[in-house]
Design an enzyme around this catalytic site. Structure first.
Site, PDB file in Angstrom:
ATOM      1  N   GLY A 329      25.640 -14.353 -27.569  1.00  0.00           N
ATOM      2  CA  GLY A 329      24.649 -15.063 -26.782  1.00  0.00           C
ATOM      3  C   GLY A 329      23.867 -14.101 -25.926  1.00  0.00           C
ATOM      4  N   PRO A 330      22.874 -14.596 -25.179  1.00  0.00           N
ATOM      5  CG  PRO A 330      21.648 -16.055 -23.841  1.00  0.00           C
ATOM      6  CD  PRO A 330      22.508 -16.030 -25.066  1.00  0.00           C
ATOM      7  N   PRO A 331      22.308 -11.862 -22.813  1.00  0.00           N
ATOM      8  CG  PRO A 331      20.861 -10.156 -22.147  1.00  0.00           C
ATOM      9  CD  PRO A 331      21.014 -11.238 -23.169  1.00  0.00           C
ATOM     10  N   GLY A 332      24.210 -11.309 -19.734  1.00  0.00           N
ATOM     11  CA  GLY A 332      24.333 -11.705 -18.333  1.00  0.00           C
ATOM     12  C   GLY A 332      24.899 -13.078 -18.089  1.00  0.00           C
ATOM     13  N   GLY A 334      28.341 -14.064 -18.827  1.00  0.00           N
ATOM     14  CA  GLY A 334      29.772 -14.187 -18.596  1.00  0.00           C
ATOM     15  C   GLY A 334      30.691 -13.878 -19.754  1.00  0.00           C
ATOM     16  CE  LYS A 335      27.533 -11.602 -24.557  1.00  0.00           C
ATOM     17  NZ  LYS A 335      26.365 -12.070 -23.789  1.00  0.00           N
ATOM     18  CB  THR A 336      32.278  -8.817 -19.654  1.00  0.00           C
ATOM     19  OG1 THR A 336      31.367  -8.157 -20.531  1.00  0.00           O
ATOM     20  CG2 THR A 336      33.341  -7.833 -19.197  1.00  0.00           C
ATOM     21  CD  GLU A 539       8.479  -2.908  -9.531  1.00  0.00           C
ATOM     22  OE1 GLU A 539       9.464  -2.135  -9.554  1.00  0.00           O
ATOM     23  OE2 GLU A 539       7.864  -3.184  -8.481  1.00  0.00           O
TER      24      GLU A 539
END
Length: 547
Positions: A329-332, A334-336, A539
């Site tokens: 799934g997309p990063p950030g 909670g997979k870890t 940015e």
């Protein structure tokens, strides 16, 4: 050395020699039992002429343990005829490999009675050879009955020290400082500020000290508290020497605690994992620490926790408990942290490695590291191996990948299939690019369970926010309902963590500048943090596009 009197000149950067004591027991509070032991084992025998205690070890397992402070305090209890030596380095910078210890002990024997303090046993250079040299010197002192006492301090009982523990006639274990010592540290720092002429005379009585909330602060943080208090008072006061009250100190305590929280606010949710890949540990993260993802947590329990709980039943049916779990799934989001929660739930050792960390173009290096990782997991079973950024480790071999990456994929497949079975080892992985993984890795029997970890819904965003804001000094109107009303649909779980951290930074800045009366995270801080985060993301995206 021909002239022992020249030791101060030759070793001036690493050896201190003086006739006055280094310190006194009266200069610090607490440690009553350790002071009593030192008086009984060192000070009292100092009056026994040729039968003094020759070698003492003060051992503390924590950086805050006051081994050196206690050792220096002993010197005030010894006679005025003593010469005091302190060695803080094994070797002299100018003299190269010439041994400070041998030269100093010879000088102490020539000027007996002497007291020698060695604070360098924790140095990298203090090894087998140095211990043997020290043993030879101490045995020579004992045989000649010289009135020389050698007191050594160490923070860690390493292998060499354990091997040579018979070197010491007396060993005293020094605990972390108690409340009396810690609170006395505040007064000591206030005295230094007063002596420096930057504040008026300020001493806190026992009652005032007991009211300060310092339970979780280290000694260095306590010193920082007084430093920040002096700085804030001098900025806020027109007086040349401002006064300091307990309330001023308590305000600085809040600042220091907030700054520490700012550094660790990412834990336990969505924090960067700094665990050494070959140093397994049981994580502290639980499923309850992770906001949202109810369905995904339940799937993990069904796929991992329950098979382990009923492992005998699964094995009798011919199924492995250590099946592969792939989170995608997309990063950030909670997979870890989900992988860590699995290890915590099972009380399994956790080994984590990012795919790029194993990318070593030198022939055979990456494969060897991967084999070592699996072997470490077997040795520490039951355990969980977690591969983050798995697509980097196991890219499709149908694409134009380097040959060494193909070899790495082959090694991974070999370990997963294993001539040596993965008994009680669960393999988990996470990726943002499921379609880029090698087909062979995804075959049944290697990774059997695929769980998508999507971006959080509004309800889940609110739950994640609740987890983070619970640890912050938030204003009463900073509620989960208010946060939900902002409709920040584009924020990931990691983004919400970053918003809370930045909001805390803004709150500390405002309080430290004196623009707010209390250290509190406000709605304005949260909104400013959201704006700052989006600006930084824009940015970053612009920079990546420009490159």
């Amino acid at each position: 050395m021909e002239d022992n009197d020249s030791i101060e000149d030759v070793y001036e950067d690493s050896v201190t020699v003086q006739s006055d004591p280094f310190g006194s027991f009266e200069s610090f509070r607490g440690y009553h039992e350790e002071k009593r032991q030192l008086c009984r084992t060192v000070v009292e025998p100092a009056g026994y002429d040729r039968y003094v205690t020759t070698s003492v070890l003060l051992l503390g397992e924590h950086a805050d343990c006051q081994t050196t402070t206690l050792a220096k305090g002993v010197t005030s209890k010894l006679g005025s005829e003593y010469t005091f030596f302190e060695i803080d380095s094994v070797y002299n910078d100018l003299m190269g490999e010439e041994d400070n210890i041998e030269a100093t002990l010879n000088a102490a024997r020539s000027r007996e009675p002497g007291f020698v303090l060695l604070t360098c046993l924790d140095e990298h250079g203090f090894g087998e050879e140095e211990y043997e040299s020290l043993r030879t010197q101490i045995e020579s002192i004992q045989q000649s009955h010289d009135r020389v006492t050698v007191v050594c301090t160490a923070q860690n009982q390493d292998l060499d020290l354990t091997t040579h523990d018979s070197l010491f006639e007396v060993t005293i274990e020094v605990p972390k400082p108690g409340e009396k010592f810690r609170r006395g540290t505040l007064n000591t720092e206030l005295e230094r500020a007063e002596t420096a002429g930057v504040i008026k005379s300020t001493q806190l009585d026992v009652e005032a000290l007991s009211e300060l909330d310092i339970a979780d602060l280290t000694l260095q943080e306590l010193r920082t508290v007084i430093k920040r208090t002096v700085q804030r008072r001098r900025r806020a006061s027109d007086a040349e020497k401002p006064t300091i009250t307990p309330s001023h100190i308590q305000d600085s305590i809040k600042i220091v605690e907030a700054e520490r929280l700012e550094e660790s606010v990412g834990s336990p949710l969505f924090a960067e994992d700094d665990t050494d890949q070959f140093e397994p540990e049981i994580p502290s993260v639980t499923f309850d620490d992770i906001g949202g993802l109810r369905g995904e947590k339940q799937r993990l329990r069904e796929a991992v926790t329950k098979p382990v709980e009923y492992s005998d039943t699964f094995r009798q049916a011919g199924y492995s408990v250590g099946q592969g779990i792939l989170l995608h799934g997309p990063p950030g989001n909670g997979k870890t942290m989900l992988a860590k929660a699995v290890a915590n739930d099972l009380a399994y050792q956790f080994l984590s490695v990012k795919g790029p960390e194993l990318e070593q173009p030198l022939v055979g290096v990456s494969e060897d590291q991967l084999r070592e990782l699996f072997q470490t997991a077997r040795e520490h079973a039951p355990s969980v191996i977690f591969f983050d950024e798995f697509d980097s480790l196991a890219p499709s071999r149908k694409t134009d990948t380097p040959v060494w990456k193909d070899d790495l994929v082959n090694t991974l497949l070999s370990e997963l299939d294993g001539l040596e079975p993965l008994a009680d080892v669960i393999v988990m992985a996470a990726t943002n690019r499921l379609n880029e993984l090698d087909d062979a890795v995804l075959r049944s029997g290697r990774f059997d369970t695929f769980i998508e970890i999507p971006s959080p819904s509004l309800e889940e965003q609110v739950e994640i926010f609740a987890v983070h804001i619970a640890d912050l000094p938030a204003a009463e109107d900073v509620t989960t309902e208010w946060f939900g009303s902002l409709r920040l649909s584009d924020l990931s779980g990691a983004d919400i963590m970053a918003v809370c951290r930045k909001a805390l930074e803004f709150a500390v800045r405002d309080f430290d500048a004196g623009s707010t009366q209390r250290l509190v995270v406000t709605r304005a801080n949260i909104q400013a943090a959201v704006e700052r985060l989006r600006s930084e993301l824009q940015e970053s995206q612009w920079s990546q596009g420009y490159q």
